[in-house]
Design an enzyme around this catalytic site. Structure first.
Site, PDB file in Angstrom:
ATOM      1  N   THR A 194       0.832  -1.200   0.000  1.00  0.00           N
ATOM      2  CA  THR A 194       0.000   0.000   0.000  1.00  0.00           C
ATOM      3  C   THR A 194       0.867   1.251   0.000  1.00  0.00           C
ATOM      4  O   THR A 194       2.000   1.229   0.472  1.00  0.00           O
ATOM      5  CB  THR A 194      -0.954   0.023   1.218  1.00  0.00           C
ATOM      6  N   ARG A 195       0.306   2.324  -0.565  1.00  0.00           N
ATOM      7  CA  ARG A 195       0.948   3.641  -0.503  1.00  0.00           C
ATOM      8  C   ARG A 195      -0.035   4.661   0.053  1.00  0.00           C
ATOM      9  O   ARG A 195       0.190   5.873  -0.022  1.00  0.00           O
ATOM     10  CB  ARG A 195       1.446   4.084  -1.886  1.00  0.00           C
ATOM     11  N   HIS A 199      -7.842   2.276   5.943  1.00  0.00           N
ATOM     12  CA  HIS A 199      -9.172   2.573   6.490  1.00  0.00           C
ATOM     13  C   HIS A 199      -9.874   1.246   6.792  1.00  0.00           C
ATOM     14  O   HIS A 199      -9.294   0.170   6.640  1.00  0.00           O
ATOM     15  CB  HIS A 199      -9.960   3.431   5.498  1.00  0.00           C
ATOM     16  N   HIS A 202      -9.832  -1.499   4.138  1.00  0.00           N
ATOM     17  CA  HIS A 202      -8.551  -2.186   4.005  1.00  0.00           C
ATOM     18  C   HIS A 202      -8.386  -3.234   5.105  1.00  0.00           C
ATOM     19  O   HIS A 202      -7.848  -4.323   4.872  1.00  0.00           O
ATOM     20  CB  HIS A 202      -7.396  -1.179   4.084  1.00  0.00           C
TER      21      HIS A 202
END
Length: 568
Positions: A194-195, A199, A202
């Protein structure tokens, strides 16, 4: 699962004794100061993250990677990892020689034994690797406007790893992660790339992925270079730490990856898989439009939504990591829980907040519901993303000499200072040349340097919550774009094209410059003997002919109100 996924991985570092000797010897070698992207690449070369690479690609390997996603020996490798340098530096070195590679502060990190030196076909590289020679793609823009014109290839001898002062306890080399997994007895590990901040969607996604793979979870966010405009990694890591207690500590780990992403879609997904294998992972979540850079110049997505999954699946055995499909998670109001979008029954209410909508709510100080994110994450985002009317921004005036840029910029500065709330700084072209660029002439190269200096100062003002007003001629679109990218990391960039015609500028000609240019006494004069790239889509376009200064300044004020940068 590859047999060696938990065993030690070869690194490119010299022994401590050899490193000390090489450091002394390297002082007498030609040295190249690495760019931030090159530092990221070198770190992952040295620590094994880019295994099996033994250095920056030579020409044969480069051609194989560009054309076929394979090194010259046939090994799968989808992304060129090259050392680009300036022509001036390339002219001073040759294959068979060694050079010292230094970080931006001058610390020697490694020695490169040059095996190859060549001038690449960058248009071909863009087309083959990223799917299009389109500078709307951040990696293609980097290739054409930031990367040097010559590539050097050769073996690396590592002297020391780059120094990181931030989040040291969260940074792990591939061998450190492999040892950690061995110590805990983890045999199946699914990586989540991830970048962005995490939340609730996710969290649900990663829980499901770990259950599906019957694996432990490695949250492995990228903290090197990502896409221009992304949330800075300091904020993101604080967000990860804020949400970590929502995960079971016995089955979840967080580690930071100092990777310079290329946003290369399908090829990037395969690359990420190889990197995660090197870090000891057995599975990886591959998302919808994984590592996609957004829209191209025609307003369409660069890659199809499932292209990355298709390419990863095709090469999965060679990668040595099993793909776990990303399932888009949505909040179902009637059930008060997240479910995969394709499993939501007809008639049920789906609630979702897009990235654009989240940024709007942060910008305008609006509520962000708890079903969407965690209070700790929202608190961190609000700390670094205050409402737009409290953020710094840059007003960048561009136009021909005599167009009225400085006059309108001065009037606007006074109006903004009258409103108060934020410091306002005017970076006028003439004043900057006097105080910051007095040694520069008016060649294209020197004008670009001058604009980049103005952009750098404006980015610092913007980053620290001030208003920067810039008023140079800035004739070249590529330079203006580079300044925009630098500033938009920290706040809004508002381009104001003062669209006064050449004829009107010549009539005004208070300094007599156009007359001298027409007579050939001033070379490379914008609008006469040197081009002016008219902005295609500025935030504001001003016509100063027949309108007074106050009216022009007010048009900019209205735009700033409309953008939420000042309160109406």
């Amino acid at each position: 699962m590859p047999a060696n996924v938990f065993g030690p991985l070869p690194e490119l570092y010299a022994s401590p004794e050899s490193a000390a000797r090489l450091k002394l010897e390297a002082g007498g070698l030609p040295s190249w100061d690495l760019t931030p992207r090159q530092v990221c690449d070198l770190e992952l070369l040295m620590n094994g993250g880019f295994s099996p690479l033994g250095g920056f690609l030579g020409e044969a390997d480069y051609n194989g990677v560009v054309e076929e996603m394979r090194l010259a020996d046939g090994t799968l490798w989808p992304m060129p990892v090259t050392l680009d340098v300036s022509q001036a530096f390339a002219d001073k070195v040759a294959p068979g020689g060694d050079i010292a590679l230094r970080d931006p502060e001058g610390v020697i990190l490694a020695i490169l034994s040059i095996s190859d030196k060549w001038t690449p076909d960058k248009a071909r590289e863009a087309e083959k690797v990223f799917g299009a020679d389109d500078i709307a793609h951040p990696a293609v823009n980097y290739l054409h406007h930031k990367a040097g014109p010559v590539y050097l290839g050769g073996a690396i001898t590592g002297i020391q790893q780059p120094v990181h002062y931030d989040f040291k306890a969260r940074r792990d080399t591939p061998n450190e992660l492999r040892a950690f997994f061995r110590k805990l007895g983890w045999r199946r590990i699914v990586a989540f790339q991830t970048r962005n901040p995490l939340h609730r969607a996710h969290q649900e996604l990663t829980f499901r992925a770990a259950r599906e793979a019957q694996a432990n979870l490695l949250i492995h966010p990228v903290v090197g270079m990502t896409k221009p405009g992304d949330i800075d990694h300091f904020t993101r890591v604080r967000c990860y730490e804020a949400v970590l207690d929502q995960y079971p500590a016995s089955t979840t780990a967080l580690s930071l990856l100092n990777l310079a992403m290329r946003m290369g879609g399908p090829r990037e997904a395969v690359w990420h898989g190889i990197i995660r294998r090197n870090h000891g992972c057995t599975h990886m979540i591959v998302g919808r439009d994984h590592a996609g850079p957004g829209k191209n110049s025609q307003g369409k997505n660069f890659y199809g939504p499932y292209d990355a999954q298709d390419l990863f699946r095709k090469h999965q055995d060679e990668i040595g990591v099993e793909m776990v499909d990303f399932k888009q998670m949505v909040y179902v109001q009637e059930k008060a829980q997240y479910e995969p979008r394709d499993e939501v029954a007809a008639g049920q209410t789906i609630l979702d907040i897009s990235g654009t909508e989240l940024r709007r709510r942060l910008r305008e100080g609006l509520d962000i519901p708890e079903w969407f994110s965690f209070p700790g994450v929202v608190a961190e985002l609000r700390r670094t993303s205050p409402p737009r009317a409290r953020q710094g921004f840059t007003l960048f005036f561009t136009g021909l000499s005599g167009s009225g840029k400085s006059t309108v910029a001065n009037a606007l500065m006074i109006k903004l200072m009258e409103m108060g709330g934020r410091p306002v700084t005017l970076l006028d072209g003439d004043l900057v040349r006097k105080h910051l660029s007095s040694e520069l002439g008016f060649s294209k190269e020197h004008r670009n340097i001058n604009i980049r200096r103005i952009g750098y100062v404006a980015s610092e003002i913007t980053k620290n919550g001030g208003i920067a007003i810039c008023a140079p001629i800035a004739p070249y679109a590529a330079t203006r774009r580079a300044v925009r990218e630098e500033i938009e990391q920290f706040g809004a960039f508002v381009e104001v094209h003062v669209a006064t015609s050449l004829e009107e500028c010549e009539k005004r000609d208070r300094k007599g410059l156009y007359k001298l240019a027409r007579e050939g006494k001033i070379k490379e004069f914008t609008g006469i003997s040197d081009p002016y790239d008219v902005p295609e889509a500025p935030e504001v376009r001003l016509d100063t002919e027949g309108f007074d200064v106050d009216y022009c300044a007010q048009q900019v004020i209205l735009k700033l109100e409309n953008m939420g940068l000042i309160r109406a």
